[in-house]
Design a protein around this motif. Structure first.
Motif, PDB file in Angstrom:
ATOM      1  N   UNK A  22       0.821  -1.212   0.000  1.00  0.00           N
ATOM      2  CA  UNK A  22       0.000   0.000   0.000  1.00  0.00           C
ATOM      3  C   UNK A  22       0.856   1.264   0.000  1.00  0.00           C
ATOM      4  N   UNK A  23       1.865   1.313   0.852  1.00  0.00           N
ATOM      5  CA  UNK A  23       2.682   2.530   0.917  1.00  0.00           C
ATOM      6  C   UNK A  23       3.412   2.785  -0.403  1.00  0.00           C
ATOM      7  N   UNK A  24       3.938   1.750  -0.973  1.00  0.00           N
ATOM      8  CA  UNK A  24       4.632   1.885  -2.256  1.00  0.00           C
ATOM      9  C   UNK A  24       3.672   2.337  -3.348  1.00  0.00           C
ATOM     10  N   UNK A  25       2.483   1.746  -3.363  1.00  0.00           N
ATOM     11  CA  UNK A  25       1.490   2.116  -4.359  1.00  0.00           C
ATOM     12  C   UNK A  25       1.017   3.547  -4.162  1.00  0.00           C
ATOM     13  N   UNK A  26       0.857   3.959  -2.904  1.00  0.00           N
ATOM     14  CA  UNK A  26       0.407   5.329  -2.636  1.00  0.00           C
ATOM     15  C   UNK A  26       1.380   6.342  -3.220  1.00  0.00           C
ATOM     16  N   UNK A  27       2.669   6.087  -3.079  1.00  0.00           N
ATOM     17  CA  UNK A  27       3.667   7.001  -3.639  1.00  0.00           C
ATOM     18  C   UNK A  27       3.586   7.017  -5.163  1.00  0.00           C
ATOM     19  N   UNK A  46       0.592   8.932  -6.096  1.00  0.00           N
ATOM     20  CA  UNK A  46       0.843  10.349  -5.882  1.00  0.00           C
ATOM     21  C   UNK A  46       1.643  10.976  -7.001  1.00  0.00           C
ATOM     22  N   UNK A  47       2.564  10.236  -7.570  1.00  0.00           N
ATOM     23  CA  UNK A  47       3.413  10.772  -8.642  1.00  0.00           C
ATOM     24  C   UNK A  47       2.605  11.165  -9.877  1.00  0.00           C
ATOM     25  N   UNK A  48       1.494  10.474 -10.120  1.00  0.00           N
ATOM     26  CA  UNK A  48       0.668  10.819 -11.283  1.00  0.00           C
ATOM     27  C   UNK A  48      -0.544  11.660 -10.887  1.00  0.00           C
ATOM     28  N   UNK A  49      -0.573  12.127  -9.635  1.00  0.00           N
ATOM     29  CA  UNK A  49      -1.598  13.075  -9.211  1.00  0.00           C
ATOM     30  C   UNK A  49      -2.945  12.481  -8.861  1.00  0.00           C
ATOM     31  N   UNK A  50      -2.988  11.197  -8.479  1.00  0.00           N
ATOM     32  CA  UNK A  50      -4.275  10.552  -8.205  1.00  0.00           C
ATOM     33  C   UNK A  50      -4.822  10.848  -6.808  1.00  0.00           C
ATOM     34  N   UNK A 100     -10.252   1.921  -3.347  1.00  0.00           N
ATOM     35  CA  UNK A 100     -10.569   2.327  -1.977  1.00  0.00           C
ATOM     36  C   UNK A 100      -9.426   3.113  -1.351  1.00  0.00           C
ATOM     37  N   UNK A 101      -8.200   2.685  -1.624  1.00  0.00           N
ATOM     38  CA  UNK A 101      -7.039   3.420  -1.122  1.00  0.00           C
ATOM     39  C   UNK A 101      -7.092   4.872  -1.582  1.00  0.00           C
ATOM     40  N   UNK A 102      -7.348   5.084  -2.869  1.00  0.00           N
ATOM     41  CA  UNK A 102      -7.383   6.426  -3.423  1.00  0.00           C
ATOM     42  C   UNK A 102      -8.598   7.195  -2.918  1.00  0.00           C
ATOM     43  N   UNK A 103      -9.757   6.536  -2.826  1.00  0.00           N
ATOM     44  CA  UNK A 103     -10.969   7.196  -2.352  1.00  0.00           C
ATOM     45  C   UNK A 103     -10.835   7.657  -0.906  1.00  0.00           C
ATOM     46  N   UNK A 104     -10.349   6.761  -0.050  1.00  0.00           N
ATOM     47  CA  UNK A 104     -10.235   7.108   1.365  1.00  0.00           C
ATOM     48  C   UNK A 104      -9.193   8.203   1.571  1.00  0.00           C
ATOM     49  N   UNK A 124       0.184  14.207   1.879  1.00  0.00           N
ATOM     50  CA  UNK A 124      -0.869  13.246   1.549  1.00  0.00           C
ATOM     51  C   UNK A 124      -1.056  13.176   0.035  1.00  0.00           C
ATOM     52  N   UNK A 125      -0.898  14.312  -0.648  1.00  0.00           N
ATOM     53  CA  UNK A 125      -1.029  14.334  -2.106  1.00  0.00           C
ATOM     54  C   UNK A 125       0.079  13.541  -2.787  1.00  0.00           C
ATOM     55  N   UNK A 126       1.245  13.491  -2.182  1.00  0.00           N
ATOM     56  CA  UNK A 126       2.356  12.721  -2.773  1.00  0.00           C
ATOM     57  C   UNK A 126       2.345  11.259  -2.345  1.00  0.00           C
ATOM     58  N   UNK A 127       1.508  10.920  -1.369  1.00  0.00           N
ATOM     59  CA  UNK A 127       1.472   9.547  -0.870  1.00  0.00           C
ATOM     60  C   UNK A 127       2.486   9.262   0.214  1.00  0.00           C
ATOM     61  N   UNK A 128       3.270  10.268   0.597  1.00  0.00           N
ATOM     62  CA  UNK A 128       4.236  10.062   1.681  1.00  0.00           C
ATOM     63  C   UNK A 128       3.542   9.903   3.028  1.00  0.00           C
ATOM     64  N   UNK A 129       2.404  10.553   3.176  1.00  0.00           N
ATOM     65  CA  UNK A 129       1.585  10.434   4.381  1.00  0.00           C
ATOM     66  C   UNK A 129       0.286   9.738   4.013  1.00  0.00           C
TER      67      UNK A 129
END
Length: 390
Positions: free
Chosen positions: A51-56, A59-63, A97-101, A126-131
């Motif tokens: 999840x953390x890796x995917x979030x980053x 975030x890189x593509x602005x999702x 769900x990850x992106x929605x939440x 949070x926008x970058x997925x770091x948080x």
């Protein structure tokens, strides 16, 4: 034999999208094809996804928080956000769900109701997925009736002290921050709670039979002391968390179509290549009737989602209209997934194909962020003027 078309090409619906919307969709589709599809069956089987890796990467593509403005958010249209949700859920509901939440619940709550300090502190990372963020509303004994929540926040000098339990919280086991809703003497209020605060503990919910590529947990608040600045200053009453849910439900209206489209894509390909009784099963009338009915419902759901998206971009979308979309599109997507499973026969239960995974995930999507019954009552109230919730 005529050349087949894909399930969403039947009515040439791409003509209804702008070039920018199609480009955004293409970026997300490519990301899902490259990063999710090769691995998601394994993530689902193991019950663990990076999840953390995917979030980053998202975030890189602005999702993350893509429909919000400022603080590093993309400021995309509602329709573009919906298309992204569709493509994500075509990969897996848990990743949508990850992106929605992250974006429509945790980030939106801070963006809409937070102080400037809260926004500056949390939203950029949070926008970058770091948080990673989560949204604590549902409780063990209070799901469809959040007004009855038992979590309490009491004043102690200038501080707040929170006590209670939140359950079925997406991202909770690995989140850095939670937006927690609690009952106070002044009514329901929201709080931004760093999850490393003393008195906060989380527990992963195991043995899930659905959304296994998503992280779900419980948050326990045991006398958690927070400064006054932790309160969301503009959030007052139950309307605040419900408005966040409306944001997230809009993404579900689109996302469920992605799961349905992926099931229909697989079923169409399978039916064309699977031979029984000396011919492809796609050539039998009963199979074609199933495929036709599912394609029609998918087109209708897409048109509904697009209409709601255009209303949202015009600032005219109402919560009861989102209920129409969530009720119809999730219900129909689940029906499509189940029907596609029948076309695949015994292979339909194999993890080699995504169909039963989508169907299992959609069982959860049918329930969370408002059950079908709740949305029926929301629509019923709009039609009659009478609230039937109690």
């Amino acid at each position: 034999m005529s050349a087949p078309v894909s399930s969403l090409d039947l009515l040439d619906l791409d003509a209804l999208l702008s070039e920018e919307e199609r480009q955004i969709r293409a970026v997300v589709r490519q990301l899902v094809d490259d990063r999710v599809r090769p691995h998601v069956a394994g993530w689902y089987e193991s019950g663990q996804a990076p999840i953390r890796e995917l979030a980053v990467e998202f975030g890189k593509v602005g999702l993350l928080g893509m429909h919000l403005t400022g603080y590093g958010c993309a400021g995309a249209s509602a329709v573009a956000y919906g298309l992204a949700c569709l493509e994500l859920e075509a990969g897996d509901s848990g990743l949508r769900s990850l992106v929605s939440v992250q974006g429509s619940l945790a980030m939106y709550a801070i963006w809409r109701y937070g102080s400037d300090e809260q926004k500056q502190r949390w939203l950029p990372t949070m926008a970058t997925g770091e948080t990673i963020g989560c949204f604590g509303l549902t409780e063990p004994d209070h799901g469809s009736d959040p007004a009855s929540m038992a979590t309490r926040a009491r004043r102690d000098g200038t501080d707040w002290v929170l006590t209670g339990t939140k359950m079925w919280i997406t991202n909770a086991p690995l989140a850095d921050v939670a937006v927690i809703w609690a009952r106070t003497d002044e009514g329901i209020r929201g709080f931004v709670v760093p999850l490393d605060t003393p008195g906060v503990s989380t527990r992963e919910i195991r043995q899930k039979m659905s959304l296994r590529a998503s992280s779900t947990g419980e948050i326990v608040l045991d006398g958690v002391r927070l400064p006054a600045t932790a309160q969301l200053p503009a959030a007052s009453g139950l309307k605040a968390p419900l408005s966040c849910l409306t944001e997230a439900r809009f993404g579900i209206v689109w996302g469920a179509l992605g799961a349905a489209r992926d099931c229909l894509r697989v079923a169409l390909d399978y039916a064309v290549h699977r031979t029984q009784f000396g011919r492809p099963i796609a050539g039998f009338q009963l199979t074609q009737a199933k495929l036709a009915d599912m394609a029609v419902e998918l087109q209708k759901g897409y048109l509904l989602a697009l209409h709601l998206g255009r209303l949202a971009d015009a600032g005219a979308l109402r919560p009861d209209q989102v209920s129409v979309g969530k009720l119809n599109n999730v219900r129909e997507a689940l029906t499509i997934a189940r029907e596609c499973r029948t076309i695949l026969g015994a292979n339909g239960i194999s993890g080699e194909y995504p169909v039963l995974r989508h169907a299992s995930n959609l069982e959860t999507v049918l329930t969370y962020e408002g059950t079908s019954e709740i949305h029926q009552l929301v629509i019923g109230q709009r039609l009659t003027g009478i609230a039937a919730f109690s």
